[in-house]
Design a protein around this motif. Sequence first.
Motif, mmCIF file in Angstrom:
data_model
loop_
_atom_site.group_PDB
_atom_site.id
_atom_site.type_symbol
_atom_site.label_atom_id
_atom_site.label_comp_id
_atom_site.label_asym_id
_atom_site.label_seq_id
_atom_site.Cartn_x
_atom_site.Cartn_y
_atom_site.Cartn_z
ATOM 1 N N PHE A 339 66.273 45.910 67.435
ATOM 2 C CA PHE A 339 66.093 47.200 67.730
ATOM 3 C C PHE A 339 64.436 47.350 68.005
ATOM 4 O O PHE A 339 63.900 48.506 67.996
ATOM 5 C CB PHE A 339 66.095 47.956 66.318
ATOM 6 N N THR A 340 63.854 46.117 68.295
ATOM 7 C CA THR A 340 62.487 46.219 68.231
ATOM 8 C C THR A 340 61.838 45.759 69.540
ATOM 9 O O THR A 340 62.480 44.690 70.065
ATOM 10 C CB THR A 340 61.575 45.647 67.316
ATOM 11 N N GLU A 341 60.977 46.529 70.382
ATOM 12 C CA GLU A 341 60.378 45.982 71.666
ATOM 13 C C GLU A 341 59.133 45.489 71.377
ATOM 14 O O GLU A 341 58.265 46.193 70.475
ATOM 15 C CB GLU A 341 60.329 47.085 72.943
ATOM 16 N N VAL A 342 58.405 44.580 72.025
ATOM 17 C CA VAL A 342 57.009 43.925 71.799
ATOM 18 C C VAL A 342 56.353 43.726 73.116
ATOM 19 O O VAL A 342 57.073 43.110 73.692
ATOM 20 C CB VAL A 342 57.238 42.676 70.798
ATOM 21 N N GLU A 343 55.121 44.316 73.370
ATOM 22 C CA GLU A 343 54.356 43.775 74.601
ATOM 23 C C GLU A 343 52.943 43.426 74.312
ATOM 24 O O GLU A 343 52.618 44.138 73.217
ATOM 25 C CB GLU A 343 54.392 45.215 75.479
ATOM 26 N N ILE A 344 52.508 42.722 75.041
ATOM 27 C CA ILE A 344 50.975 42.699 75.319
ATOM 28 C C ILE A 344 50.369 43.516 76.141
ATOM 29 O O ILE A 344 50.688 43.441 77.583
ATOM 30 C CB ILE A 344 50.707 41.187 75.120
ATOM 31 N N GLY A 349 46.778 50.038 78.784
ATOM 32 C CA GLY A 349 48.155 49.894 78.485
ATOM 33 C C GLY A 349 48.810 49.480 79.325
ATOM 34 O O GLY A 349 50.496 49.504 78.919
ATOM 35 N N GLN A 350 48.663 48.519 80.277
ATOM 36 C CA GLN A 350 49.306 47.996 81.162
ATOM 37 C C GLN A 350 49.700 46.487 80.704
ATOM 38 O O GLN A 350 48.775 45.777 80.084
ATOM 39 C CB GLN A 350 48.371 47.758 82.477
ATOM 40 N N PRO A 351 50.790 46.112 80.787
ATOM 41 C CA PRO A 351 51.291 44.791 80.259
ATOM 42 C C PRO A 351 50.482 43.690 80.818
ATOM 43 O O PRO A 351 50.139 43.654 82.245
ATOM 44 C CB PRO A 351 52.575 44.729 81.014
ATOM 45 N N GLY A 358 45.661 40.151 75.169
ATOM 46 C CA GLY A 358 45.521 41.549 75.224
ATOM 47 C C GLY A 358 46.007 42.128 73.843
ATOM 48 O O GLY A 358 46.052 41.210 72.707
ATOM 49 N N GLU A 359 46.351 43.484 73.353
ATOM 50 C CA GLU A 359 46.782 43.853 72.252
ATOM 51 C C GLU A 359 48.215 43.974 72.052
ATOM 52 O O GLU A 359 48.891 44.462 72.886
ATOM 53 C CB GLU A 359 46.098 45.301 71.942
#
Length: 519
Positions: A339-344, A349-351, A358-359
């Motif tokens: 149920f969780t999406e994760v990005e850096i 705010g761009q991948p 990145g964050e």
Amino acid sequence: MNLSKILQINGNKYPDREALVLGEQRLTYRQWNEQADHLAQHLQQRGIQRGDKVVLMMPNVPDFAILYFAVLRAGGVVVPINVQFSRDEVAYILEDCQAKGLVVHEGVFPAVAELAKMQSSRFYVKTGPPEGRWESLGDWKSSLTRGQADTFDPMTLTEEDEVDILYTSGTTGRPKGVRFSHGNLLTVGTMTAIEFEVNLESRILHMMPLSHSAPLHLMFISAVIVGASHVFYPSFAPDLFLRLVEQERVTHFFGAPVAYLLSMQEPAFHRTDLSSVKYWLYGGAPLSKTQADAIAEGFGKDKLVCVYGLTEAGPSGTLMHHRDHHEKSGSIGRRGALFTEVEIVDEEGQPCPVGQIGEIRLRGEGMMQGYLNRSKEMAQTLKNGWVYSGDLAFRDEDGFFWIVDRKKDVIITGGINVYPKEVEDALGSHPAVEEVAVVGLPHQTWGETVTAFVVPKPGKSPLDEEAWLKEIRCFLKGKIAEYKIPRRVKVLTELPRNTSGKILKHQLKENRTGSGSYA
């Protein structure tokens, strides 16, 4: 569906199944459900209505579990807080959330006894005998008959209703309340049950504080959802940890890395039967590849799982099974939990591409509703449905996430967050301190150790660093929680600053060798 209803259902489905365990104290699901009804009725008689906050300052004992659901059934919102909080910290939280009641354990009562003088309309309850304005929880339990409880009608709740508020320190030094709904907790609890095979036959050991998000929302709530057994102990001790796993045939445990590292040092470690455990979960603190490998070797890489997340996310985030990716020890995994999406992402705010720092940001149905009374900070953390973690990381060519630093200055010691500004503010009031900066320096066992860099006021008698450490620890006792008090002190003539006057904490972190006194 809501959490209170789930306990009611389990009380009917599994009336004789062991639910709450602490030594010789054994309660079934029926007894848990009935006692929650008893106390909920009493709470309503004391005026608790929908949305009212009740603060629980309780260690890991069955009464915590009973009270948690009693507050929900009365329509209230649970505010569980760390039993190590000082009186001033508790007083702040009571006012910030406008609590209608405070329930504390006898073991921590002396530290907060004077709080009953604060607000006359608030009720104050403690385990053990009554004292002054403090009522007895035992009297509450015995004041209701079974017939009265049978007529109790629980508050009608939905997934949108607020369930609890967890306080986590902010960069301003003041704790901030993180708000969650029943739907949020049902999401992260279900995620835990599916990802880590928590089921009806599971026995979950609770030794990490249930005032923290992972022990409470992941382990406690998932076990409630499926009707598993809860084994409690008020605090962590490595020898008792090993003994309880063996005696109670524990199947699941979540702990900070330090819990595993300390347990491996116990003489009884290699002769303790740990075969009942299906999953050892760890998270909440930085862990090197060497340490991760050592824990995997000691506890079994086929059972060991790294979990990463943050309170604001439920907590939810990433996970990594060592049995599948042992060569990636030190990473936090390469996929989001169920149920969780994760990005850096970068500052816009761009991948980020592979290898770029990145964050980390996360998105899912377990994310917080927001901060209590902190709309500005909420807007900085929760953006377009994403929770921004403040953790800096990169993704390697195989897709694994690697944390390299934190945007915020949070120190994680033994799996518990310590925010330097809060410690600096408290220490800055010392009459002999001109300036102070607090950082976390690496520690083999605890992950990081709280370290104070002190500049004494001119003309004050010079003290050696050992004397400064003793003075600081004595001065801060009772002002902030014990785990926040520096365990290392270094004395400087000035703090490093940039041209704008900002303290360069990275230089302090690099200054980890040479002099310095430890507690």
